[in-house]
Design a protein around this motif. Structure first.
Motif, short mmCIF file in Angstrom:
data_model
loop_
_atom_site.label_atom_id
_atom_site.label_comp_id
_atom_site.label_asym_id
_atom_site.label_seq_id
_atom_site.Cartn_x
_atom_site.Cartn_y
_atom_site.Cartn_z
N ILE A 237 0.84 -1.20 0.00
CA ILE A 237 0.00 0.00 0.00
C ILE A 237 0.87 1.25 0.00
N PHE A 238 1.81 1.33 0.96
CA PHE A 238 2.51 2.59 1.18
C PHE A 238 3.32 3.06 -0.02
N PHE A 239 4.17 2.19 -0.57
CA PHE A 239 5.09 2.66 -1.61
C PHE A 239 4.37 3.11 -2.88
N LEU A 240 3.25 2.45 -3.23
CA LEU A 240 2.52 2.87 -4.42
C LEU A 240 1.81 4.21 -4.19
N VAL A 241 1.08 4.33 -3.06
CA VAL A 241 0.33 5.58 -2.85
C VAL A 241 1.28 6.75 -2.60
N TRP A 242 2.42 6.48 -1.99
CA TRP A 242 3.43 7.52 -1.75
C TRP A 242 3.95 8.08 -3.08
N THR A 243 4.25 7.17 -4.02
CA THR A 243 4.73 7.58 -5.35
C THR A 243 3.65 8.38 -6.08
N LEU A 244 2.40 7.90 -6.06
CA LEU A 244 1.30 8.60 -6.73
C LEU A 244 1.05 9.97 -6.10
N TYR A 245 1.12 10.03 -4.80
CA TYR A 245 0.91 11.28 -4.05
C TYR A 245 1.93 12.34 -4.46
N MET A 246 3.21 11.95 -4.53
CA MET A 246 4.25 12.93 -4.86
C MET A 246 4.25 13.31 -6.34
N GLN A 247 4.13 12.30 -7.22
CA GLN A 247 4.31 12.60 -8.64
C GLN A 247 3.04 13.07 -9.33
N VAL A 248 1.89 12.56 -8.92
CA VAL A 248 0.64 12.98 -9.56
C VAL A 248 -0.04 14.07 -8.74
N GLY A 249 -0.20 13.81 -7.44
CA GLY A 249 -0.89 14.78 -6.59
C GLY A 249 -0.14 16.08 -6.41
N LEU A 250 1.18 15.99 -6.11
CA LEU A 250 1.98 17.19 -5.88
C LEU A 250 2.68 17.68 -7.14
N VAL B 188 -5.00 -0.90 -2.63
CA VAL B 188 -4.81 0.49 -3.05
C VAL B 188 -6.02 0.97 -3.85
N SER B 189 -6.57 0.07 -4.67
CA SER B 189 -7.72 0.45 -5.49
C SER B 189 -8.92 0.83 -4.62
N VAL B 190 -8.96 0.28 -3.40
CA VAL B 190 -10.08 0.57 -2.49
C VAL B 190 -9.75 1.77 -1.62
N GLN C 94 -8.56 20.41 -9.12
CA GLN C 94 -8.74 19.89 -7.75
C GLN C 94 -7.98 18.59 -7.51
N LEU C 95 -7.28 18.11 -8.52
CA LEU C 95 -6.66 16.78 -8.43
C LEU C 95 -5.68 16.69 -7.26
N GLY C 96 -4.85 17.74 -7.08
CA GLY C 96 -3.85 17.71 -6.01
C GLY C 96 -4.48 17.54 -4.65
N ALA C 97 -5.52 18.33 -4.35
CA ALA C 97 -6.19 18.27 -3.05
C ALA C 97 -6.85 16.92 -2.82
N VAL C 98 -7.44 16.37 -3.88
CA VAL C 98 -8.09 15.05 -3.76
C VAL C 98 -7.05 13.97 -3.49
N PHE C 99 -5.89 14.05 -4.16
CA PHE C 99 -4.83 13.07 -3.94
C PHE C 99 -4.27 13.17 -2.51
N VAL C 100 -4.24 14.37 -1.96
CA VAL C 100 -3.81 14.54 -0.56
C VAL C 100 -4.78 13.81 0.37
N ASP C 101 -6.09 13.99 0.14
CA ASP C 101 -7.10 13.30 0.96
C ASP C 101 -6.99 11.78 0.82
N ALA C 102 -6.80 11.31 -0.43
CA ALA C 102 -6.69 9.87 -0.68
C ALA C 102 -5.44 9.31 -0.01
N ASN D 192 -6.13 8.95 3.70
CA ASN D 192 -7.02 7.81 3.93
C ASN D 192 -6.26 6.49 3.85
N ALA D 193 -5.39 6.36 2.83
CA ALA D 193 -4.61 5.13 2.67
C ALA D 193 -3.67 4.91 3.85
N LEU D 194 -3.07 6.00 4.35
CA LEU D 194 -2.13 5.85 5.48
C LEU D 194 -2.85 5.41 6.75
N TRP D 195 -4.10 5.84 6.94
CA TRP D 195 -4.87 5.35 8.10
C TRP D 195 -5.04 3.83 8.01
#
Length: 504
Positions: free
Chosen positions: A312-325, A446-448, A463-471, A474-477
């Motif tokens: 979970i962590f390594f995929l969402v972390w990569t997406l968060y930095m490269q797509v969200g940020l 991760v898909s869930v 709004q994509l960046g803000a939504v990716f921050v929220d996602a 959620n994944a880290l919880w």
């Protein structure tokens, strides 16, 4: 155990000077086994990097080969599937035919497959080469832990597994960074191809040195390859992992759910057959008696759930930095350097200094430390939003890395500590397989836990960046919740390491 005579520390000294000859034999064997360790560690690092290095180069591959989205999926998932499906078999082949022999065979195949990947002229050739690369890694990687287990005495394994944990941490974040650098440098105008070709000099050097310095070992008892077991295990793993790997992209079709449920029946048939095989000729693919060793059974359960965390962590972390940020691959890769350093330092300390004194409490402290880092990361992501900087991420990443380092090295040591030497390869294959299964389960989740939040928000580009921050939050919880489960499961591990007595 069968060792070549010239490597044995118990080789007979010459009559002329027994003391100096004995010291020379011990010194020679000591030097050789540490060189062997460096070789197998390099192979483990190559595999860890190859799992993640491709993700960064996907846009370049897509452009250069005109690859379809389906082909891109197979380029990334094909390696993982072939690797996971072959690990148990690869480990057992080492027990039967010799761990050094199978390791060198796997490294040869891995190096050749890397060359085929690097020179691929079409998406189909790259997909096929990645499948071959994963299959060869499945021969090579299980021998790493098995060779360590049979080459080093119990009181030295703590130090060795500390090094192994450091390599795991380094490999986890080095892939994206190395992939970003090699792609950005565009060496000799080759664009993405050096991410595979870099394996060639490393593999060739490993083969030359491995032939000379790795000691051959195999099971004392003559074993035969359990072909029915191989077929059942491979089928069950593919039925579970393929739908998880492709589920989100294919819209979670009915056949995927049927496959995953059906895999449980195939796993049950596999266990029943292995019991029969053990009674019949004592040569099953998986030695089920290993699960009667408390440290092994508990360690495998922790390995599975910890794999979910990493998936979970390594995929969402990569997406968060490269797509969200919107960070570049290089910026994202460099951000992970403090994490890697923290894992390496903590892994070295945990086995050598902390575990002999505090036992399983070190692993539990690791789970709590990692959860603390994640909670800090969740707070920072909410506090700073899309304006967060790499240096603001340093504190949570260092805390998380320290926690991971306290887990990865002692866990491997704990799982293998009570395993008979003749089953080292089989046990190593099981450790790697359960880690891969956990990783695949994490990727499926991760898909869930991540994309579920993104899809629900249906963001416009602004709004994509803000939504990716929220996602991301959620994944880290969810990761924190899994770590809480791991903390409980760790209670079943032995209170103190078995080899402690051998250290004194």
């Amino acid at each position: 155990m069968t060792f070549t005579q010239d490597l044995s520390p118990t080789s007979s000294p010459s009559a002329a000077d027994p003391k100096s000859s004995a010291e020379g034999a011990v010194s020679g064997a000591d030097r050789r086994r540490w060189l062997a360790l460096a070789i197998v560690m390099t192979a483990a690092f190559m595999d860890l990097v190859d799992v993640t290095i491709v993700n960064i180069a996907i846009p370049s591959i897509e452009r250069d080969l005109a690859a379809s989205f389906g082909a891109i999926q197979w380029i990334t998932a094909g390696y993982a599937l072939a690797f996971a499906a072959g690990l148990i078999t690869g480990g057992r082949l080492g027990d039967i035919y010799g761990r050094k022999r199978v390791f060198l065979l796997g490294m040869t195949g891995f190096t050749l497959a890397s060359a085929l990947c690097g020179f691929a002229a079409s998406p189909e050739m790259l997909v096929g080469s990645r499948l071959l690369q994963g299959a060869m890694a499945a021969l090579m990687v299980p021998q790493v832990l098995a060779i360590i287990h049979v080459t080093f005495p119990a009181h030295e394994r703590g130090k060795v597994f500390g090094m192994f944990g450091a390599i795991v941490g380094l490999g986890a974040v080095s892939g994206p960074l190395l992939g970003a650098l090699l792609t950005q440098w565009n060496l000799f105008g080759l664009e993405w191809r050096p991410i595979f070709l870099i394996n060639l000099p490393v593999g060739i050097a490993g083969l030359i040195l491995g032939r000379r310095f790795i000691t051959e070992s195999r099971a004392d008892k003559a074993l035969r390859l359990d072909l029915v077991g191989v077929a059942l295990a491979t089928l069950a793993l593919l039925m579970l992992l393929y739908p998880l790997t492709r589920g989100r992209e294919t819209g979670w079709p009915l056949w995927g759910h049927v496959c995953m449920v059906g895999s449980l029946a195939v796993f049950a048939a596999f266990v029943a057959y292995e019991k029969y095989k053990a009674r019949k000729d004592g040569s099953p693919l998986v030695e089920l008696s290993l699960f009667r060793v408390k440290s092994f059974a508990a360690g495998i359960a922790v390995q599975l759930t910890f794999g979910v965390v990493l998936g979970i962590f390594f995929l969402v972390w990569t997406l968060y930095m490269q797509v969200g940020l919107g960070w570049s691959p290089l910026k994202a890769g460099l951000t992970g350097v403090p994490f890697s350093i923290a894992v390496s330092v903590a892994a070295g300390m945990s086995v050598q200094k902390l575990v002999p004194r505090f036992g399983r409490k070190v692993l539990q402290a690791g789970a709590l430390t990692m959860a603390t880092g994640l909670l800090l990361y969740i707070w920072e992501a909410g506090q700073y939003g899309t304006g967060i900087t790499p240096w603001q991420m340093t504190a949570p990443l260092v805390i998380m890395g320290a926690g991971m380092g306290l887990i990865v090295a002692p866990l491997t040591d704990a799982v293998l500590s009570g395993v008979p030497r003749e089953h080292a390869g089989s046990a190593s294959g099981l450790i790697n397989t359960t880690g891969q299964m956990g990783n695949a389960l994490g990727l499926g989740l991760v898909s869930v836990v991540f994309f579920g939040t993104v899809d629900e928000a249906a963001p416009v580009p602004a709004q994509l960046g803000a939504v990716f921050v929220d996602a991301f939050q959620n994944a880290l919880w969810w990761v924190v919740a899994v770590l809480a489960l791991i903390f409980v499961v760790m209670s079943a591990l032995p209170a103190k390491p078995k080899q402690e007595a051998g250290a004194h």
